[in-house]
Design a protein around this motif. Structure first.
Motif, PDB file in Angstrom:
ATOM      1  N   GLY A 389       8.593  -7.087   6.655  1.00 39.96           N
ATOM      2  CA  GLY A 389       7.356  -7.610   6.087  1.00 39.96           C
ATOM      3  C   GLY A 389       6.150  -6.722   6.256  1.00 39.96           C
ATOM      4  O   GLY A 389       5.203  -6.799   5.489  1.00 39.96           O
ATOM      5  N   GLU A 390       6.150  -5.888   7.285  1.00 39.93           N
ATOM      6  CA  GLU A 390       5.001  -5.018   7.542  1.00 39.93           C
ATOM      7  C   GLU A 390       5.471  -3.952   8.522  1.00 39.93           C
ATOM      8  O   GLU A 390       6.518  -4.111   9.163  1.00 39.93           O
ATOM      9  CB  GLU A 390       3.848  -5.827   8.136  1.00 39.93           C
ATOM     10  N   GLN A 417      10.853  -5.134  -0.653  1.00 38.42           N
ATOM     11  CA  GLN A 417       9.770  -5.858  -1.327  1.00 38.42           C
ATOM     12  C   GLN A 417      10.337  -7.000  -2.180  1.00 38.42           C
ATOM     13  O   GLN A 417      11.526  -6.984  -2.499  1.00 38.42           O
ATOM     14  CB  GLN A 417       9.049  -4.938  -2.316  1.00 38.42           C
ATOM     15  N   ASP A 503       3.668   1.693  -1.808  1.00 44.04           N
ATOM     16  CA  ASP A 503       3.497   1.964  -0.372  1.00 44.04           C
ATOM     17  C   ASP A 503       3.420   3.468  -0.150  1.00 44.04           C
ATOM     18  O   ASP A 503       4.048   4.237  -0.874  1.00 44.04           O
ATOM     19  CB  ASP A 503       4.716   1.479   0.430  1.00 44.04           C
ATOM     20  N   GLY A 517       1.955   1.820   4.819  1.00 43.05           N
ATOM     21  CA  GLY A 517       1.161   0.695   4.278  1.00 43.05           C
ATOM     22  C   GLY A 517       0.915   0.864   2.791  1.00 43.05           C
ATOM     23  O   GLY A 517       1.304   1.867   2.183  1.00 43.05           O
ATOM     24  N   ARG A 518       0.247  -0.119   2.209  1.00 45.51           N
ATOM     25  CA  ARG A 518       0.043  -0.131   0.757  1.00 45.51           C
ATOM     26  C   ARG A 518      -0.927   0.966   0.333  1.00 45.51           C
ATOM     27  O   ARG A 518      -1.866   1.289   1.054  1.00 45.51           O
ATOM     28  CB  ARG A 518      -0.536  -1.479   0.320  1.00 45.51           C
ATOM     29  N   ASN A 524      -1.834  -6.549   3.525  1.00 48.70           N
ATOM     30  CA  ASN A 524      -0.666  -7.161   4.164  1.00 48.70           C
ATOM     31  C   ASN A 524      -1.168  -7.902   5.399  1.00 48.70           C
ATOM     32  O   ASN A 524      -1.503  -7.306   6.407  1.00 48.70           O
ATOM     33  CB  ASN A 524       0.358  -6.081   4.527  1.00 48.70           C
ATOM     34  N   GLY A 527       2.235 -10.042   7.479  1.00 49.49           N
ATOM     35  CA  GLY A 527       3.478  -9.896   6.724  1.00 49.49           C
ATOM     36  C   GLY A 527       3.433 -10.537   5.344  1.00 49.49           C
ATOM     37  O   GLY A 527       4.438 -10.582   4.650  1.00 49.49           O
ATOM     38  N   HIS A 528       2.275 -11.045   4.933  1.00 50.67           N
ATOM     39  CA  HIS A 528       2.159 -11.640   3.599  1.00 50.67           C
ATOM     40  C   HIS A 528       1.295 -10.780   2.718  1.00 50.67           C
ATOM     41  O   HIS A 528       0.261 -10.273   3.131  1.00 50.67           O
ATOM     42  CB  HIS A 528       1.564 -13.052   3.672  1.00 50.67           C
ATOM     43  N   ARG A 529       1.728 -10.662   1.468  1.00 56.05           N
ATOM     44  CA  ARG A 529       0.951  -9.866   0.533  1.00 56.05           C
ATOM     45  C   ARG A 529      -0.217 -10.668   0.005  1.00 56.05           C
ATOM     46  O   ARG A 529      -0.037 -11.758  -0.512  1.00 56.05           O
ATOM     47  CB  ARG A 529       1.842  -9.480  -0.639  1.00 56.05           C
TER      48      ARG A 529
END
Ligand code: PRX
Length: 651
Positions: A389-390, A417, A503, A517-518, A524, A527-529
Motif C-alpha cells: 500500500g505504501e 496498484q 510512481d 512514491g507518487r 498516499n 496506504g490509501h490513495r
C-alpha cells in the motif's frame, strides 16, 4: 521517513535478510530458475499459471496485444466463482474452512466451509437473477466487512454481473457518484456497520445517495446492526427475506476470459475517480499465481489480509486469491484497538494465522504502542509476513520482522496498484535476500523499467519514473466508459506500449527496486490513495472557500498527511472553528481518509503565468522548508514569502 538509522549509526536499509534456513526445501517456489524461464517465455509462464484454473473452454491465443489494447487467454471460457468454490468441492475439499469471519465483537464471528459458502453464493446469485440482474449488469456493494460482501461478490461473478464495491466509510456523495458512473442496477448494503464498538448508519447514507441515483432499481439490505433502518416500499428488501426463499442450485455462467469481472473506483489526478475495469481470466490467473507463489500459500495455511474489501487488496488477496487457491481466508470486521489494543494479536493467536498481509501504517501504529500488546499472545503460528500500500520505511520493516515475525518470518514487501490487479514487484520468500524498504524484484513474467522525464530509458542502477514494458494478465483493460482517459493516463507519456505507473522508483546495482512514491498529484495517506484535486473540489464546494490547493506532507505515522491551502471568500475571516469546519466538510463530502490534517487560510497561491498552481512550492512550505527552490516561473514570486508567514502563523 525520518530516522531510519538505529541508534543514529547503522543505516537499516543496508541490512540483508536471507530467507530462513530450510524454507526453500518445502516452498512453492524454491528454484530460482523460474525467473529465467519467465523472462525467456513470459507467455508460456502465464499460460502455465492459467492452467491452474478450471476452464470450460481453453483459450485459442494466450495474448493479443494491440497497444494499448490487451486481451489474455482469448476465446477461453471460465467462471471466477466456479474456480473459487465448485472446483475445490469437486476435488473433495467441501468441508474445509473457506472463510473465518471475525466480528467486531470478539465472540460473534462465524466460519463457512467451502460447501456452506458455495450454497450461500448460489442462493444470492438466484436472488440477483430474480431482481432482474443479467449478465453484464452492474451491481454495487456498499457493505462492511461481513461475509455477505464476499458472498455477493462471488454471486455476481457466478452470473457474470460485474460488481462495483464501494468502501463502506465513503460518504453518500462518493457512493452516489460511483452508482451513477457505473449505472448500477442493484445496490447491496447493510442497516449498519459496527466498527470499534460504534455503529455507522450505512443505510441512511445509502438512502441519501439513492435520492440521486436513477439507475438503481432494487436495494438489498443486510441486517447487521439489528437496529431500525428506513426501508422504501417497492425498492428495498432485507437480504434474509430474499435469500430465505432462494434455491441453492445455480449453475455458473460460462463467461469469456475478457468479460468484465469488476469495476473499482480509485483516485486519479483529476477530481473524478477512475473506474478501473478488470476482466475475468487474466485477473484470476494473476491473483491465483501471486497469492500462491508470493506468500508460499499451502493447503493448511490460514491467510489474513487486513485490507478492507473496498480496496483492491481486499478484492485480490482477501477474496479472490486465497479462495481460488482453496485456502482459508480471514475477514476482520473491527479495528486494532477494540475492545483492547491487542485485538489483532488476539485474532492471530485465536485462529492460528500463518500468513499476515498488512500495511506499513498499521505497523507504525503498533510501533508507537510498543510490544506490550504483542507479548500477551502466542504468535508462533506466523510464517510469512506481507506489506502493501505504501513504501515501508526500514525501521518499520525491521520492527515488523523482529516483533511480529519473531525474527523467523520472511517479509514480502509487495508493490502493485488497483490498476495492476495483482502483485508486480515483490520478494519470493524462499529465494530473495531482503533489503528493508525495497520491494526487490519483479514477479516472474513482469517487466518493469525506469524512464527519465525526457522519455529515455534509464539503464542499470538509477532513478526515474517506474513503467511496465510488457502487458501482464491482471492489467486493467480500460477505465469504465472512458477509453480516452485510459489511454491518456497510462499510455501517452511513453507511448502505447509502455504502461506509465505514476510512481517514482530507484534501482540499485543488484537490480532491486525501491518505490519512492507518487509522481503525480495523488497522495498516499495511510496506504490509501487520495487525489489532491478531489479534496480541492470538496473544499471549494464549501461557501467560505474561493480557491484551494492541496498537497501531501511527509508524516511519520500516515506516510503522508493532507495539507490544504485555502483562499477564503472576500467577506470571510479565518478562525480555528472555520478551519475545523472545512476539514469536517471534506470528510462528509468524500470520507474520513480524505479529511485534511491542516487547513491554512492564505491570501494568494503560487501560480505560474499560465495559472497553474505550483504544488511543489506548497509542499516545501508545508514541510517548513525555507528553501522552496526555483520560483522564476511564478507570475508573482513575492507570494512565497507571504505564504511562509501565513503558514507559520497558523500551525
Ligand atoms: O504509490 C504506490 C503505492 O500505492 C499505490 C497504489 O495504490 P492503490 O491503487 O490504492 O493500491 C494499493 C494496494 C496495492 C502505488 O502506486 N504502493 C502500493 N504498494 C506499495 C506502494 N508503494 C511502495 N511500496 C509498496 N509495496
Amino acid at each position: 521517513m525520518s530516522d531510519d538509522r538505529a541508534n543514529g549509526h547503522e543505516d537499516l536499509a543496508e541490512r540483508r535478510y536471507e530467507p530462513p534456513q530450510g524454507f526453500a526445501d518445502n516452498a512453492i517456489v524454491g528454484d530460482p530458475s523460474v525467473y529465467e524461464r519467465a523472462k525467456e517465455d513470459p507467455d508460456g509462464f502465464w499460460e502455465e499459471c492459467a492452467r491452474d484454473l478450471h476452464w470450460f473452454k481453453e483459450w485459442d491465443q494466450v495474448l493479443n496485444w494491440d497497444p494499448p489494447e490487451v486481451q489474455w487467454f482469448v476465446g477461453g471460457k471460465t467462471n471466477v466463482a466456479y474456480n473459487c468454490l465448485d472446483k475445490h468441492i469437486e476435488e473433495g475439499q467441501g468441508d474445509k474452512t473457506a472463510l473465518i469471519w471475525e466480528a467486531d465483537e470478539p465472540d460473534q464471528g462465524k466460519t463457512y466451509t467451502y460447501n456452506e459458502l458455495a450454497a450461500e453464493v448460489r442462493k444470492f446469485a438466484n436472488v440477483l437473477k430474480d431482481l432482474g440482474v443479467e449478465k453484464g449488469d452492474r451491481v454495487c456493494l456498499y457493505l462492511p466487512m461481513i461475509p455477505e460482501v464476499a458472498i455477493a461478490m462471488l454471486a455476481c461473478a457466478r452470473i457474470g454481473a460485474p460488481h462495483s464495491v464501494v468502501f463502506s466509510a465513503f460518504s453518500a456523495g462518493a457512493l452516489r457518484d460511483r452508482l451513477n458512473d457505473a449505472e448500477a442496477k442493484v445496490l447491496v448494503t447493510a442497516d449498519q456497520s459496527p466498527r470499534g464498538g460504534k455503529a455507522n448508519p450505512l443505510k441512511q447514507n445509502a438512502d441519501k445517495a439513492l435520492e440521486d441515483s436513477p439507475s438503481v432499481q432494487s436495494v438489498v439490505v443486510v441486517k447487521r446492526g439489528g437496529g431500525e433502518a428506513p426501508m422504501t416500499e417497492g425498492r428495498d428488501q432485507w437480504w434474509d427475506d430474499l435469500v430465505g426463499g432462494a434455491s441453492d442450485e445455480c449453475p455458473a455462467e460460462e463467461v469469456d476470459a475478457e468479460d468484465m469481472l469488476f469495476v473499482l473506483y480509485s483516485s486519479g489526478s483529476t477530481g473524478k475517480p477512475k473506474g478501473i475495469v478488470h476482466t475475468t481470466g487474466g485477473y484470476l490467473t494473476h491473483v491465483k499465481a501471486t497469492t500462491k507463489m508470493v506468500f508460499d500459500l499451502k493447503d493448511d495455511d490460514i491467510f489474513w489480509c487486513t485490507a478492507d474489501v473496498g480496496w483492491v487488496t481486499g478484492h485480490s488477496y482477501l477474496v479472490y486469491g486465497p479462495l481460488a487457491n482453496g485456502a482459508t481466508t480471514v475477514m476482520f470486521e473491527g479495528t486494532p484497538a477494540y475492545p483492547e489494543n491487542d485485538r489483532w494479536f488476539d485474532v492471530i493467536e485465536k485462529h492460528a494465522v500463518t500468513i499476515l498481509y498488512t500495511a506499513p501504517t498499521a505497523i507504525r501504529s503498533f510501533m508507537k504502542t510498543g510490544t506490550g500488546p504483542i507479548e500477551k499472545h502466542d504468535l508462533s503460528s506466523l510464517r510469512v509476513l506481507g506489506s502493501v500500500g505504501e513504501p515501508i520505511n526500514p525501521r518499520a520493516w525491521v520492527w515488523y520482522y523482529e516483533n511480529i515475525g519473531g525474527s523467523r518470518c520472511p517479509i514480502v514487501d509487495t508493490w502493485w496498484q488497483t490498476e495492476t490487479g495483482g502483485i508486480m514487484i515483490t520478494p519470493l520468500p524462499a529465494l530473495t535476500t531482503a533489503k528493508p524498504g525495497s520491494a526487490t524484484h519483479p514477479f516472474p513474467g513482469i517487466f518493469p523499467g525506469l524512464y527519465d522525464d525526457e522519455g529515455n530509458e534509464v539503464e542499470g542502477a538509477g532513478q526515474g519514473n517506474l513503467v511496465i514494458k510488457r502487458p501482464w494478465p491482471g492489467m486493467l483493460r480500460t477505465l469504465y466508459k472512458d477509453p480516452e482517459r485510459f489511454r491518456e493516463t497510462y499510455f501517452e507519456t511513453y507511448g502505447p506500449e509502455v504502461y506509465f505507473v505514476g510512481d517514482g522508483a530507484k534501482r540499485d546495482e543488484d537490480g532491486y527496486y525501491t518505490i519512492t512514491g507518487r509522481v503525480d498529484d495523488v497522495m498516499n495517506v495511510s496506504g490509501h490513495r487520495v487525489s489532491s484535486a478531489e479534496v480541492e473540489s470538496a473544499l471549494v464546494s464549501h461557501n467560505a472557500v474561493a480557491e484551494a490547493a492541496v498537497v501531501g506532507k511527509p508524516d511519520e505515522d500516515k506516510g503522508q498527511a493532507i495539507w490544504a491551502y485555502v483562499i477564503l471568500e472576500g467577506d470571510r475571516e479565518t478562525s480555528d472553528e472555520l478551519m475545523k469546519e472545512l476539514r469536517d466538510h471534506v470528510r462528509s463530502e468524500i470520507g474520513p481518509t480524505s479529511r485534511p490534517d491542516q487547513v491554512v487560510a492564505v491570501d494568494d497561491l503560487p501560480k505560474t503565468r499560465s495559472g497553474k498552481i505550483m504544488r511543489r512550492i506548497l509542499k516545501k512550505i508545508a514541510e517548513g522548508d525555507q528553501d522552496v527552490g526555483d520560483t522564476t516561473t511564478l507570475a508573482d514570486p513575492s507570494v512565497v514569502e507571504d505564504l511562509q508567514k501565513q503558514a507559520s502563523a497558523q500551525t
